[in-house]
Write a protein that holds these residues in place. Sequence first.
Motif, PDB file in Angstrom:
ATOM      1  N   VAL A 197       0.851  -1.188   0.000  1.00 19.89           N
ATOM      2  CA  VAL A 197       0.000   0.000   0.000  1.00 19.89           C
ATOM      3  C   VAL A 197       0.891   1.243   0.000  1.00 19.89           C
ATOM      4  CG1 VAL A 197      -1.948  -1.128   1.136  1.00 19.89           C
ATOM      5  CG2 VAL A 197      -0.277   0.109   2.513  1.00 19.89           C
ATOM      6  N   THR A 251      -4.036   9.769   2.139  1.00 18.44           N
ATOM      7  CA  THR A 251      -4.789   8.672   1.531  1.00 18.44           C
ATOM      8  C   THR A 251      -3.916   7.433   1.498  1.00 18.44           C
ATOM      9  OG1 THR A 251      -6.026  10.220   0.146  1.00 18.44           O
ATOM     10  CG2 THR A 251      -6.036   7.912  -0.537  1.00 18.44           C
ATOM     11  N   TYR A 305      -3.813   3.595  -0.141  1.00 19.52           N
ATOM     12  CA  TYR A 305      -4.446   2.800  -1.196  1.00 19.52           C
ATOM     13  C   TYR A 305      -3.425   1.863  -1.837  1.00 19.52           C
ATOM     14  CZ  TYR A 305      -2.181   5.551  -4.832  1.00 19.52           C
ATOM     15  OH  TYR A 305      -1.244   6.135  -5.652  1.00 19.52           O
ATOM     16  N   GLN A 306      -3.919   0.961  -2.693  1.00 17.41           N
ATOM     17  CA  GLN A 306      -3.060   0.051  -3.450  1.00 17.41           C
ATOM     18  C   GLN A 306      -2.896   0.628  -4.855  1.00 17.41           C
ATOM     19  OE1 GLN A 306      -5.690  -3.410  -2.194  1.00 17.41           O
ATOM     20  NE2 GLN A 306      -3.789  -4.405  -2.837  1.00 17.41           N
ATOM     21  N   LEU A 363      -5.543   1.151  -8.965  1.00 13.64           N
ATOM     22  CA  LEU A 363      -6.061   2.436  -9.415  1.00 13.64           C
ATOM     23  C   LEU A 363      -5.850   2.551 -10.921  1.00 13.64           C
ATOM     24  CD1 LEU A 363      -7.168   5.304  -8.636  1.00 13.64           C
ATOM     25  CD2 LEU A 363      -4.773   6.019  -8.558  1.00 13.64           C
ATOM     26  N   TYR A 422     -11.122   2.745  -8.982  1.00 13.86           N
ATOM     27  CA  TYR A 422     -10.338   1.976  -8.021  1.00 13.86           C
ATOM     28  C   TYR A 422     -11.075   0.680  -7.745  1.00 13.86           C
ATOM     29  CZ  TYR A 422      -7.534   0.963  -3.887  1.00 13.86           C
ATOM     30  OH  TYR A 422      -6.674   0.382  -2.987  1.00 13.86           O
ATOM     31  N   PHE A 481      -9.152   1.812   0.765  1.00 14.42           N
ATOM     32  CA  PHE A 481      -8.937   3.170   0.281  1.00 14.42           C
ATOM     33  C   PHE A 481      -9.362   4.079   1.421  1.00 14.42           C
ATOM     34  CE2 PHE A 481      -9.670   7.121  -1.931  1.00 14.42           C
ATOM     35  CZ  PHE A 481      -8.726   7.106  -2.952  1.00 14.42           C
ATOM     36  N   THR A 496      -8.937   7.699   3.658  1.00 14.92           N
ATOM     37  CA  THR A 496      -8.493   9.084   3.608  1.00 14.92           C
ATOM     38  C   THR A 496      -8.900   9.799   4.882  1.00 14.92           C
ATOM     39  OG1 THR A 496      -8.668   9.189   1.211  1.00 14.92           O
ATOM     40  CG2 THR A 496      -8.669  11.267   2.354  1.00 14.92           C
TER      41      THR A 496
END
Length: 166
Positions: free
Chosen positions: A68, A94, A96-97, A101, A110, A115, A117
């Motif tokens: 991530v 944020t 995320y992976q 995306l 996504y 995810f 934030t």
Amino acid sequence: MLILLGVALFLVAVVVTLTVVQRVQTDPLQVGAVQIARLSSDPSFEGPVPSNGGSEDTTEAYSDFYGVRAVVAPASNVGFFSTSNVEADAQCLTIYQPELLTVTGEGSSYSGQLFMTGCSAGAFPATATFAITDTAPEGLANAFSPGTALQFVYDRDNNEVVVFHG
């Protein structure tokens, strides 16, 4: 000679203590969280372009953490935040992976479940907190058992993202 050596060792110990110990953040609520990583800026990684036409130059990506990424951007560049909900100089973090995306000319999509934030507010830094589940990204699932809580905190002063485990 021994006195000079003793003074020199004392000064080295003071400098090391002030440098190293000061960077380890404590668990202010005494819930048992432990700092496990400090993620530094990764200028070689291109983070996502803001969805509201903001400048990508103000988006900063940080080192990979078990698959991530943490990305920090001003709240004004994060398209899904209304400016009435956050302070003008707020920063948003944020998690995320990146491989999940997809960015196209019309926008982005996504396909991952993770995810997160969070934006800064006043004295509180931008933070994202979540628990590892059975559907966690593979890297996180291999490194941490289900139920493990992770908290990512943006350290604005040192331009790092601090990761806590609880």
